[in-house]
Design a protein around this motif. Sequence first.
Motif, PDB file in Angstrom:
ATOM      1  N   GLU A   1      44.500  63.419  47.842  1.00  0.00           N
ATOM      2  CA  GLU A   1      45.077  64.640  48.383  1.00  0.00           C
ATOM      3  C   GLU A   1      46.603  64.525  48.433  1.00  0.00           C
ATOM      4  O   GLU A   1      47.152  63.729  49.172  1.00  0.00           O
ATOM      5  CB  GLU A   1      44.529  64.912  49.786  1.00  0.00           C
ATOM      6  CG  GLU A   1      43.022  65.080  49.855  1.00  0.00           C
ATOM      7  CD  GLU A   1      42.545  66.310  49.093  1.00  0.00           C
ATOM      8  OE1 GLU A   1      43.124  67.387  49.310  1.00  0.00           O
ATOM      9  OE2 GLU A   1      41.608  66.172  48.277  1.00  0.00           O
ATOM     10  N   ARG A   2      47.263  65.268  47.584  1.00  0.00           N
ATOM     11  CA  ARG A   2      48.728  65.361  47.531  1.00  0.00           C
ATOM     12  C   ARG A   2      49.415  64.076  47.060  1.00  0.00           C
ATOM     13  O   ARG A   2      50.597  63.875  47.322  1.00  0.00           O
ATOM     14  CB  ARG A   2      49.306  65.764  48.899  1.00  0.00           C
ATOM     15  CG  ARG A   2      48.957  67.191  49.318  1.00  0.00           C
ATOM     16  CD  ARG A   2      49.706  67.587  50.581  1.00  0.00           C
ATOM     17  NE  ARG A   2      49.412  68.976  50.964  1.00  0.00           N
ATOM     18  CZ  ARG A   2      50.061  70.036  50.510  1.00  0.00           C
ATOM     19  NH1 ARG A   2      51.067  69.860  49.662  1.00  0.00           N
ATOM     20  NH2 ARG A   2      49.736  71.250  50.897  1.00  0.00           N
ATOM     21  N   PHE A   3      48.712  63.206  46.345  1.00  0.00           N
ATOM     22  CA  PHE A   3      49.410  62.021  45.839  1.00  0.00           C
ATOM     23  C   PHE A   3      48.835  61.536  44.512  1.00  0.00           C
ATOM     24  O   PHE A   3      47.674  61.756  44.183  1.00  0.00           O
ATOM     25  CB  PHE A   3      49.404  60.886  46.866  1.00  0.00           C
ATOM     26  CG  PHE A   3      48.062  60.217  47.077  1.00  0.00           C
ATOM     27  CD1 PHE A   3      47.606  59.223  46.212  1.00  0.00           C
ATOM     28  CD2 PHE A   3      47.259  60.568  48.150  1.00  0.00           C
ATOM     29  CE1 PHE A   3      46.392  58.592  46.410  1.00  0.00           C
ATOM     30  CE2 PHE A   3      46.030  59.948  48.353  1.00  0.00           C
ATOM     31  CZ  PHE A   3      45.597  58.960  47.484  1.00  0.00           C
ATOM     32  N   LEU A   4      49.701  60.857  43.772  1.00  0.00           N
ATOM     33  CA  LEU A   4      49.355  60.144  42.542  1.00  0.00           C
ATOM     34  C   LEU A   4      49.907  58.734  42.668  1.00  0.00           C
ATOM     35  O   LEU A   4      50.926  58.512  43.327  1.00  0.00           O
ATOM     36  CB  LEU A   4      49.975  60.829  41.317  1.00  0.00           C
ATOM     37  CG  LEU A   4      49.663  62.304  41.085  1.00  0.00           C
ATOM     38  CD1 LEU A   4      50.587  62.867  40.001  1.00  0.00           C
ATOM     39  CD2 LEU A   4      48.208  62.481  40.688  1.00  0.00           C
ATOM     40  N   LEU A   5      49.261  57.775  42.025  1.00  0.00           N
ATOM     41  CA  LEU A   5      49.728  56.400  42.006  1.00  0.00           C
ATOM     42  C   LEU A   5      50.005  55.982  40.571  1.00  0.00           C
ATOM     43  O   LEU A   5      49.234  56.312  39.664  1.00  0.00           O
ATOM     44  CB  LEU A   5      48.692  55.453  42.618  1.00  0.00           C
ATOM     45  CG  LEU A   5      48.292  55.704  44.078  1.00  0.00           C
ATOM     46  CD1 LEU A   5      47.225  54.702  44.510  1.00  0.00           C
ATOM     47  CD2 LEU A   5      49.500  55.611  45.000  1.00  0.00           C
ATOM     48  N   VAL A   6      51.074  55.232  40.355  1.00  0.00           N
ATOM     49  CA  VAL A   6      51.410  54.770  39.008  1.00  0.00           C
ATOM     50  C   VAL A   6      51.571  53.252  39.012  1.00  0.00           C
ATOM     51  O   VAL A   6      51.831  52.628  40.037  1.00  0.00           O
ATOM     52  CB  VAL A   6      52.708  55.436  38.482  1.00  0.00           C
ATOM     53  CG1 VAL A   6      52.569  56.942  38.469  1.00  0.00           C
ATOM     54  CG2 VAL A   6      53.916  55.024  39.315  1.00  0.00           C
ATOM     55  N   GLY A   7      51.428  52.658  37.816  1.00  0.00           N
ATOM     56  CA  GLY A   7      51.673  51.234  37.646  1.00  0.00           C
ATOM     57  C   GLY A   7      50.776  50.356  38.498  1.00  0.00           C
ATOM     58  O   GLY A   7      49.576  50.613  38.663  1.00  0.00           O
ATOM     59  N   ASP A   8      51.367  49.317  39.078  1.00  0.00           N
ATOM     60  CA  ASP A   8      50.595  48.371  39.883  1.00  0.00           C
ATOM     61  C   ASP A   8      49.990  49.030  41.120  1.00  0.00           C
ATOM     62  O   ASP A   8      48.982  48.551  41.655  1.00  0.00           O
ATOM     63  CB  ASP A   8      51.477  47.192  40.312  1.00  0.00           C
ATOM     64  CG  ASP A   8      51.743  46.224  39.175  1.00  0.00           C
ATOM     65  OD1 ASP A   8      51.081  46.329  38.129  1.00  0.00           O
ATOM     66  OD2 ASP A   8      52.615  45.334  39.342  1.00  0.00           O
ATOM     67  N   ALA A   9      50.595  50.095  41.611  1.00  0.00           N
ATOM     68  CA  ALA A   9      50.016  50.796  42.757  1.00  0.00           C
ATOM     69  C   ALA A   9      48.653  51.371  42.410  1.00  0.00           C
ATOM     70  O   ALA A   9      47.793  51.537  43.285  1.00  0.00           O
ATOM     71  CB  ALA A   9      50.952  51.907  43.222  1.00  0.00           C
ATOM     72  N   ALA A  10      48.441  51.660  41.130  1.00  0.00           N
ATOM     73  CA  ALA A  10      47.158  52.183  40.652  1.00  0.00           C
ATOM     74  C   ALA A  10      46.298  51.086  40.026  1.00  0.00           C
ATOM     75  O   ALA A  10      45.217  51.378  39.508  1.00  0.00           O
ATOM     76  CB  ALA A  10      47.384  53.302  39.638  1.00  0.00           C
ATOM     77  N   GLY A  11      46.771  49.845  40.038  1.00  0.00           N
ATOM     78  CA  GLY A  11      46.000  48.744  39.463  1.00  0.00           C
ATOM     79  C   GLY A  11      45.847  48.843  37.968  1.00  0.00           C
ATOM     80  O   GLY A  11      44.753  48.638  37.432  1.00  0.00           O
ATOM     81  N   LEU A  12      46.951  49.114  37.257  1.00  0.00           N
ATOM     82  CA  LEU A  12      46.871  49.384  35.825  1.00  0.00           C
ATOM     83  C   LEU A  12      47.310  48.224  34.934  1.00  0.00           C
ATOM     84  O   LEU A  12      47.342  48.377  33.714  1.00  0.00           O
ATOM     85  CB  LEU A  12      47.728  50.617  35.483  1.00  0.00           C
ATOM     86  CG  LEU A  12      47.338  51.918  36.181  1.00  0.00           C
ATOM     87  CD1 LEU A  12      48.269  53.042  35.752  1.00  0.00           C
ATOM     88  CD2 LEU A  12      45.885  52.291  35.889  1.00  0.00           C
ATOM     89  N   ALA A  13      47.663  47.086  35.494  1.00  0.00           N
ATOM     90  CA  ALA A  13      48.105  45.964  34.665  1.00  0.00           C
ATOM     91  C   ALA A  13      47.028  45.585  33.658  1.00  0.00           C
ATOM     92  O   ALA A  13      45.826  45.621  33.954  1.00  0.00           O
ATOM     93  CB  ALA A  13      48.451  44.760  35.532  1.00  0.00           C
ATOM     94  N   ARG A  14      47.460  45.226  32.471  1.00  0.00           N
ATOM     95  CA  ARG A  14      46.512  44.938  31.399  1.00  0.00           C
ATOM     96  C   ARG A  14      45.703  43.684  31.678  1.00  0.00           C
ATOM     97  O   ARG A  14      46.230  42.682  32.153  1.00  0.00           O
ATOM     98  CB  ARG A  14      47.250  44.760  30.061  1.00  0.00           C
ATOM     99  CG  ARG A  14      47.732  46.064  29.467  1.00  0.00           C
ATOM    100  CD  ARG A  14      48.310  45.824  28.082  1.00  0.00           C
ATOM    101  NE  ARG A  14      47.346  45.182  27.198  1.00  0.00           N
ATOM    102  CZ  ARG A  14      46.366  45.809  26.562  1.00  0.00           C
ATOM    103  NH1 ARG A  14      46.211  47.097  26.706  1.00  0.00           N
ATOM    104  NH2 ARG A  14      45.537  45.150  25.777  1.00  0.00           N
ATOM    105  N   HIS A  15      44.398  43.794  31.357  1.00  0.00           N
ATOM    106  CA  HIS A  15      43.524  42.638  31.487  1.00  0.00           C
ATOM    107  C   HIS A  15      43.962  41.551  30.499  1.00  0.00           C
ATOM    108  O   HIS A  15      44.501  41.847  29.454  1.00  0.00           O
ATOM    109  CB  HIS A  15      42.086  43.063  31.204  1.00  0.00           C
ATOM    110  CG  HIS A  15      41.071  42.128  31.772  1.00  0.00           C
ATOM    111  ND1 HIS A  15      39.719  42.301  31.615  1.00  0.00           N
ATOM    112  CD2 HIS A  15      41.196  41.005  32.518  1.00  0.00           C
ATOM    113  CE1 HIS A  15      39.061  41.335  32.218  1.00  0.00           C
ATOM    114  NE2 HIS A  15      39.932  40.528  32.765  1.00  0.00           N
ATOM    115  N   TYR A  16      43.757  40.315  30.846  1.00  0.00           N
ATOM    116  CA  TYR A  16      44.078  39.125  30.059  1.00  0.00           C
ATOM    117  C   TYR A  16      45.582  38.828  30.052  1.00  0.00           C
ATOM    118  O   TYR A  16      45.999  37.740  30.428  1.00  0.00           O
ATOM    119  CB  TYR A  16      43.554  39.223  28.621  1.00  0.00           C
ATOM    120  CG  TYR A  16      42.053  39.389  28.548  1.00  0.00           C
ATOM    121  CD1 TYR A  16      41.201  38.410  29.067  1.00  0.00           C
ATOM    122  CD2 TYR A  16      41.479  40.524  27.982  1.00  0.00           C
ATOM    123  CE1 TYR A  16      39.828  38.559  29.023  1.00  0.00           C
ATOM    124  CE2 TYR A  16      40.098  40.674  27.931  1.00  0.00           C
ATOM    125  CZ  TYR A  16      39.275  39.689  28.454  1.00  0.00           C
ATOM    126  OH  TYR A  16      37.922  39.836  28.424  1.00  0.00           O
TER     127      TYR A  16
END
Length: 384
Positions: free
Chosen positions: A274-289
């Motif tokens: 609700e009313r927010f987006l997360l980017v990068g590490d805040a969204a846990g997007l670091a590449r596997h391996y």
Amino acid sequence: MSNSQFDADVLVIGGGPGGSTVAWDLARNGVDVLVVDGAEFPRVKLCAGWITPQILDALELDPEQYPHTISPFSSAVLWVGDTPCRTDYRRPVSYGIIRAQFDNFLLQRALDAGARFLNENVGSVESNADAFVVTTREGSTYRAPLAIGAGGSKDPIRRKLTTHAAEERMVVTLESETRVGADRIREHTPYYEVPELFLEPDFNGYAWYFTKGDYLNIGIGRLGDPRIRDAHPRFMQQLRDLGRLTPELEADLTKFRGHPYKIYDSVPNQAHGERFLLVGDAAGLARHYSGEGIRPAVESARDAAEVARTALERGRFAGADLEGYASKLTERYGPQKAPRFDPTRWIPHSWQSRIVQGICRNDRLRRDWVFGKVFLFDPEAAAS
């Protein structure tokens, strides 16, 4: 777009690559953006500082125009046990940057585009029916229709407004970056400005020795393993045995510091609400391996900016209205679900070790699978 009841159209928490990129993208499109970060820039950021051409493309940044340290890497060395395996390329496939310089450059670019910067620490966050509210530890309160969390794994929106699965796995790193001088670095390595990667004996991570101009970056990262402080001394001894470190050089290194963050794997993470987006590490997007996080940070920032502009135009900021962001992440990085076929469950570890070593030692497989699939170097650029 600003309304008198709000302090900005969008509040961005965190001024790193993700936060600065989304602020730059929005500001240059006429959105009133306020970036909130407690650090004073330029600030030291723990990171190997290794970026690929895809990152520069996402940033619309020409490396020739970048005014700070940027070392082109046209080779890479992967140590398998005591054996260095080198892959050479006809052109740069990655670049070494200094995060303090890089992050400050991106933030200043966002400010030049019209974004505003608030040097205060976020104390609390709240999403209600009327606004997203950020209250700083200094006592200030700011309201906006939408907020974007770009404060890394400890982002206050991630910590306070999202749920986390118990089986989440984190990458844990220990890193040091020191300006010691190019001549001095050359005395200790035959691979100046060639990244050296060292596979962990159990293949549960890797360590590195990066030389970038006058800077030396040394670090180690392991997946979901709190025993990294046991692995770190072993790696340091390996560097001493190789002559990469002498007592004099080691005494001058900056203190090794740790940094945990989630990878993008089969454990789902919440990237909007609700009313927010997360980017990068805040969204846990670091590449596997590989654990690489800068590219997902800037790519997700561009996606978040697009979704934010649409939400502002429509005046709708509920979680369901921001669902398009999650779809963009899935399209870009794939669904977060366990693979149908997981050979690690039935192949003995000793066999797995032999398979991984065989792949790493083979020139073509190392080019295509290790550097191509894991680190995203362009296999077509490899020298024959």
